[in-house]
Design a protein around this motif. Structure first.
Motif, short mmCIF file in Angstrom:
data_model
loop_
_atom_site.label_atom_id
_atom_site.label_comp_id
_atom_site.label_asym_id
_atom_site.label_seq_id
_atom_site.Cartn_x
_atom_site.Cartn_y
_atom_site.Cartn_z
N ARG A 221 7.08 8.66 -4.65
CA ARG A 221 5.74 9.21 -4.94
C ARG A 221 4.93 9.35 -3.66
O ARG A 221 4.17 10.31 -3.50
N ALA A 222 5.09 8.41 -2.75
CA ALA A 222 4.37 8.48 -1.48
C ALA A 222 4.89 9.66 -0.65
O ALA A 222 4.11 10.42 -0.08
N ASP B 75 -0.76 -4.54 6.51
CA ASP B 75 0.32 -4.87 5.59
C ASP B 75 1.58 -5.15 6.40
O ASP B 75 2.01 -4.32 7.18
N ILE C 98 -3.87 8.44 -0.82
CA ILE C 98 -2.46 8.15 -1.08
C ILE C 98 -2.11 6.76 -0.56
O ILE C 98 -1.53 5.93 -1.27
N PHE C 99 -2.46 6.49 0.70
CA PHE C 99 -2.08 5.22 1.30
C PHE C 99 -2.79 4.04 0.65
O PHE C 99 -2.21 2.99 0.45
N LYS D 270 6.48 0.65 0.96
CA LYS D 270 5.54 1.45 0.18
C LYS D 270 5.59 2.92 0.57
O LYS D 270 5.52 3.79 -0.28
N ILE D 271 5.72 3.19 1.85
CA ILE D 271 5.74 4.58 2.31
C ILE D 271 7.05 5.27 1.94
O ILE D 271 7.08 6.47 1.76
N SER E 158 -3.78 3.94 -2.43
CA SER E 158 -3.18 3.73 -3.76
C SER E 158 -1.87 2.98 -3.65
O SER E 158 -1.42 2.37 -4.61
N LEU E 159 -1.25 3.00 -2.48
CA LEU E 159 -0.03 2.23 -2.23
C LEU E 159 -0.34 0.79 -1.84
O LEU E 159 0.57 -0.01 -1.65
N ASP F 269 8.47 4.96 -0.88
CA ASP F 269 8.40 5.25 -2.32
C ASP F 269 8.40 6.78 -2.51
O ASP F 269 7.66 7.49 -1.82
#
Length: 164
Positions: A126-127, A115, A152-153, A121-122, A155-156, A124
């Motif tokens: 929630r992350a 990515d 977790i990752f 994303k990280i 799902s991101l 975020d």
């Protein structure tokens, strides 16, 4: 997932069992991180974010480890370990057999699926909460931590090879 039940069946006290399991996982994870770094497969995050994530994980894992050493937790942990392991195993089986679409989208080692913007994303909340929760769990108990981080990752939207 094999070490904990084996040591439990041998009658090893919970504190020694968890310490042994943590030592084994640390020794096994370090060469993997080095390999991924050399291959350029780690997400390209700023040094500040790397340090922040490492610090967060270290603090929360340490809190989990400290909590796991309290007598009240240790006496209950000996009873809870088989149930915790069954829960981790159920989560892993669900992931392996029912989350087949994610499994088929698994990445290759060529780095083509990295990515280009994993930092967004990280960062975020929630992350961050998930990373912190898994780090705390890792310090408190441990088995299945890598699978939880992968989940977790992924799902991101970060591919398996990058998350792994």
């Amino acid at each position: 997932m094999i070490t904990v039940p084996t040591l439990l069946n041998l009658g090893i006290p919970p504190a020694m069992l968890l310490g042994t399991n943590k030592s084994i996982s640390t020794v096994g994870s370090l060469p993997a991180v080095i390999r991924y770094a050399k291959a350029g497969l780690l997400p390209s995050l700023t040094p500040r974010l790397w340090i922040s994530l490492i610090a967060l994980s270290l603090v929360l894992a340490s809190l989990g480890a400290i909590l796991s050493q309290h007598e009240a937790v240790l006496t209950r942990l000996g009873i809870a370990i088989p149930f915790l392991l069954l829960g981790v195993m159920a989560f892993m089986l669900k992931r392996w057999f029912w989350d087949e679409k994610q499994k088929k989208a698994a990445a290759t080692l060529d780095g083509a699926d990295l990515d280009p913007y994993p930092e967004r994303k990280i960062k975020d909340p929630r992350a961050i909460a998930g990373i912190g929760a898994v780090a705390f769990y890792d310090g408190l108990f441990g088995p299945g931590t890598g699978t939880f981080f992968l989940n977790i990752f992924e799902s991101l939207g970060i591919k398996t090879i990058t998350a792994n």
